[in-house]
Write an enzyme that holds these catalytic residues in place. Structure first.
Site, PDB file in Angstrom:
ATOM      1  CB  CYS A 112      28.392  36.198  70.827  1.00 40.70           C
ATOM      2  SG  CYS A 112      26.930  35.511  69.839  1.00 40.70           S
ATOM      3  CG  HIS A 237      31.680  33.909  69.295  1.00 41.68           C
ATOM      4  ND1 HIS A 237      30.675  32.591  69.079  1.00 41.68           N
ATOM      5  CD2 HIS A 237      31.091  34.729  68.713  1.00 41.68           C
ATOM      6  CE1 HIS A 237      29.370  33.286  69.253  1.00 41.68           C
ATOM      7  NE2 HIS A 237      29.480  33.990  68.277  1.00 41.68           N
ATOM      8  CG  ASN A 267      26.399  32.139  66.206  1.00 41.81           C
ATOM      9  OD1 ASN A 267      27.411  31.665  67.354  1.00 41.81           O
ATOM     10  ND2 ASN A 267      26.916  33.739  65.976  1.00 41.81           N
TER      11      ASN A 267
HETATM   12  O1  UT7 Z   1      27.720  35.993  66.954  1.00 37.06           O
HETATM   13  C1  UT7 Z   1      27.850  37.133  66.481  1.00 37.06           C
HETATM   14  C2  UT7 Z   1      27.819  37.877  65.998  1.00 37.06           C
HETATM   15  N1  UT7 Z   1      27.454  37.740  64.282  1.00 37.06           N
HETATM   16  C3  UT7 Z   1      27.991  37.386  62.897  1.00 37.06           C
HETATM   17  O2  UT7 Z   1      29.234  37.513  63.624  1.00 37.06           O
HETATM   18  C4  UT7 Z   1      28.077  36.739  62.068  1.00 37.06           C
HETATM   19  C5  UT7 Z   1      28.830  37.742  61.273  1.00 37.06           C
HETATM   20  N2  UT7 Z   1      28.596  38.386  59.582  1.00 37.06           N
HETATM   21  C6  UT7 Z   1      29.034  37.866  59.018  1.00 37.06           C
HETATM   22  O3  UT7 Z   1      29.327  36.103  59.369  1.00 37.06           O
HETATM   23  C7  UT7 Z   1      28.503  37.343  57.672  1.00 37.06           C
HETATM   24  O4  UT7 Z   1      27.999  39.192  57.225  1.00 37.06           O
HETATM   25  C8  UT7 Z   1      27.409  36.749  57.152  1.00 37.06           C
HETATM   26  C9  UT7 Z   1      27.508  35.217  56.560  1.00 37.06           C
HETATM   27  C10 UT7 Z   1      26.113  37.417  57.919  1.00 37.06           C
HETATM   28  C11 UT7 Z   1      26.171  37.567  55.597  1.00 37.06           C
HETATM   29  O5  UT7 Z   1      28.073  36.386  54.976  1.00 37.06           O
HETATM   30  P1  UT7 Z   1      28.101  37.901  54.037  1.00 37.06           P
HETATM   31  O6  UT7 Z   1      29.603  38.068  53.168  1.00 37.06           O
HETATM   32  O7  UT7 Z   1      28.593  39.569  54.651  1.00 37.06           O
HETATM   33  O8  UT7 Z   1      27.418  38.402  53.008  1.00 37.06           O
HETATM   34  P2  UT7 Z   1      25.788  38.990  51.954  1.00 37.06           P
HETATM   35  O9  UT7 Z   1      25.601  40.299  53.684  1.00 37.06           O
HETATM   36  O10 UT7 Z   1      27.284  40.925  51.961  1.00 37.06           O
HETATM   37  O11 UT7 Z   1      25.024  38.591  51.490  1.00 37.06           O
HETATM   38  C12 UT7 Z   1      25.335  38.574  50.213  1.00 37.06           C
HETATM   39  C13 UT7 Z   1      24.781  37.744  49.590  1.00 37.06           C
HETATM   40  C14 UT7 Z   1      23.464  38.805  49.502  1.00 37.06           C
HETATM   41  O12 UT7 Z   1      22.900  39.217  48.509  1.00 37.06           O
HETATM   42  P3  UT7 Z   1      22.429  40.046  47.029  1.00 37.06           P
HETATM   43  O13 UT7 Z   1      21.942  41.228  47.984  1.00 37.06           O
HETATM   44  O14 UT7 Z   1      24.568  40.331  47.009  1.00 37.06           O
HETATM   45  O15 UT7 Z   1      22.056  39.593  46.313  1.00 37.06           O
HETATM   46  C15 UT7 Z   1      22.227  38.379  50.919  1.00 37.06           C
HETATM   47  O16 UT7 Z   1      20.803  38.208  50.331  1.00 37.06           O
HETATM   48  O17 UT7 Z   1      23.842  36.788  50.203  1.00 37.06           O
HETATM   49  C16 UT7 Z   1      22.543  36.346  50.033  1.00 37.06           C
HETATM   50  N3  UT7 Z   1      22.495  35.998  51.012  1.00 37.06           N
HETATM   51  C17 UT7 Z   1      21.998  34.420  51.524  1.00 37.06           C
HETATM   52  N4  UT7 Z   1      21.623  34.147  50.019  1.00 37.06           N
HETATM   53  C18 UT7 Z   1      21.853  31.882  50.113  1.00 37.06           C
HETATM   54  C19 UT7 Z   1      21.937  35.615  52.998  1.00 37.06           C
HETATM   55  N5  UT7 Z   1      21.793  34.764  53.178  1.00 37.06           N
HETATM   56  C20 UT7 Z   1      21.851  34.222  52.711  1.00 37.06           C
HETATM   57  C21 UT7 Z   1      21.723  32.996  52.377  1.00 37.06           C
HETATM   58  N6  UT7 Z   1      21.712  31.718  51.521  1.00 37.06           N
HETATM   59  N7  UT7 Z   1      21.362  31.405  53.824  1.00 37.06           N
END
Ligand code: UT7
Length: 312
Positions: A112, A237, A267
């Site tokens: 990215c 980004h 993204n």
């Molecule tokens: O361009 C390059 C790089 N990428 C990024 O910049 C991404 C950086 N990271 C992020 O943007 C965030 O970490 C995410 C958007 C990917 C995730 O958000 P988060 O607030 O960090 O959520 P999490 O990974 O801590 O997940 C929270 C919960 C989990 O459930 P449990 O384990 O707490 O029960 C996930 O399983 O949300 C769940 N989850 C979803 N639920 C519904 C993860 N993906 C989804 C989804 N729909 N698509």
């Protein structure tokens, strides 16, 4: 010799996939995606449109916008992690399509942050008077490496391309300062796995991104001898709206000075910064002499930022 942007273009596939569409495909919700990422929809390229097609479309517009001929281009740099194939490079493919006969051509792999790496590479050639016109394209067809069974990543990405033509500009214009960086120890947090799918540890990348985006913005300002109040536009980004907000807050900028396309395109990896910049330019918002800060981060881990004075 200062190096600046002479022309800009973008290409987005027509097909719009909304969060509601994804609800039908996997266990997710519009509410979760919107509140956690800021994404409402993304564009996906059809099977017969590959990375080189999108790169060509954006590049053609940038060349036209720069008011030069493809034959005048000295170097083509394409930032992508989703080339049509490992080789020939996308840059060689579009060199032929554009008829840019005298241009050298290579792809850049910095995920990215690739477009930032591309612009800074171009700057070196222009500054040294080795080359006059360099075409830089950021392009991704992420949909072809997305694991549609993994809701953690599948909801985040979209396809598209953005391009600029860089060349010599007058004193005080163009790139004023830059920062590029990499931390290979973080490679394990974001990579293409053995099934050719994107793997991401979202939380780790999130923490890194929040820290790095802010740091890099402050660093390029300092290197250019400028203050936060001097910034007219922040083009971050577009990975997660919460990460973008952290950078904006660090620069103490009002909302309207930060570019935002994530809600409609998701993204786009290497393409997100040039697409966002192209939209601001097209809307007539970026004006002559404006100070634009571009900043990106991604798999590698990599990062890069540029302070640029808009205009020729
Ligand atoms: O361009 C390059 C790089 N990428 C990024 O910049 C991404 C950086 N990271 C992020 O943007 C965030 O970490 C995410 C958007 C990917 C995730 O958000 P988060 O607030 O960090 O959520 P999490 O990974 O801590 O997940 C929270 C919960 C989990 O459930 P449990 O384990 O707490 O029960 C996930 O399983 O949300 C769940 N989850 C979803 N639920 C519904 C993860 N993906 C989804 C989804 N729909 N698509």
């Amino acid at each position: 010799m200062n190096a600046g942007i002479l022309g800009i273009g973008r290409y987005l596939p027509e097909k719009v996939v909304t969060n509601k569409d994804l609800e039908k495909m996997m266990d997710t919700s519009d509410e979760w995606i919107k509140t956690r990422t800021g994404i409402e929809a993304r564009r996906l390229a059809s099977d017969d449109v590959d990375t080189s097609h999108m790169a060509y479309a954006a590049a053609s517009k940038a060349i036209e916008n720069a008011n030069i001929k493809a034959e005048e281009i000295d170097l083509i740099l394409v930032a992508t992690v989703t080339p049509d194939q490992p080789f020939p490079s996308v840059s060689c493919m579009i060199q032929e399509q554009l008829g840019a006969k005298k241009a050298a051509a290579m792809d850049i792999s910095a995920a990215c942050a690739g477009f930032m790496y591309g612009m800074i590479t171009a700057q070196q050639f222009i500054q040294n008077n080795a080359y006059k016109y360099v075409l830089i394209v950021g392009v991704e067809k992420l949909s072809k490496i997305t694991n549609w069974d993994d809701r953690n990543t599948a909801v985040l990405f979209g396809d598209g391309a953005g391009a600029v033509v860089m060349g010599p500009v007058s004193d005080g214009k163009g790139i004023l300062s830059f920062e590029l960086g990499a931390d290979g120890t973080g490679g394990k947090y974001l990579y293409q796995d053995e099934n050719d799918h994107i793997y991401m540890n979202g939380r780790e990348v999130f923490k890194f991104a929040v820290r790095q985006m802010g740091e890099s913005c402050v660093n390029v300002l300092e290197k250019a001898g400028l203050q936060k109040e001097d910034v007219d536009f922040l083009i971050p980004h577009q990975a997660n709206y919460r990460i973008m907000e952290a950078a904006r807050t660090r620069l103490e900028l009002p909302l309207e000075k930060m570019s935002k396309t994530i809600h409609k395109y998701g993204n786009n990896s290497a393409a997100s910064i040039p697409i966002a910049l192209a939209e601001e330019v097209e809307a007539g918002k970026v004006k002559d002499n404006d100070l634009v800060i571009m900043v990106g981060f991604g798999g590698g881990l990599t990062w890069g930022a540029i302070a640029l004075r808009w205009g020729k």
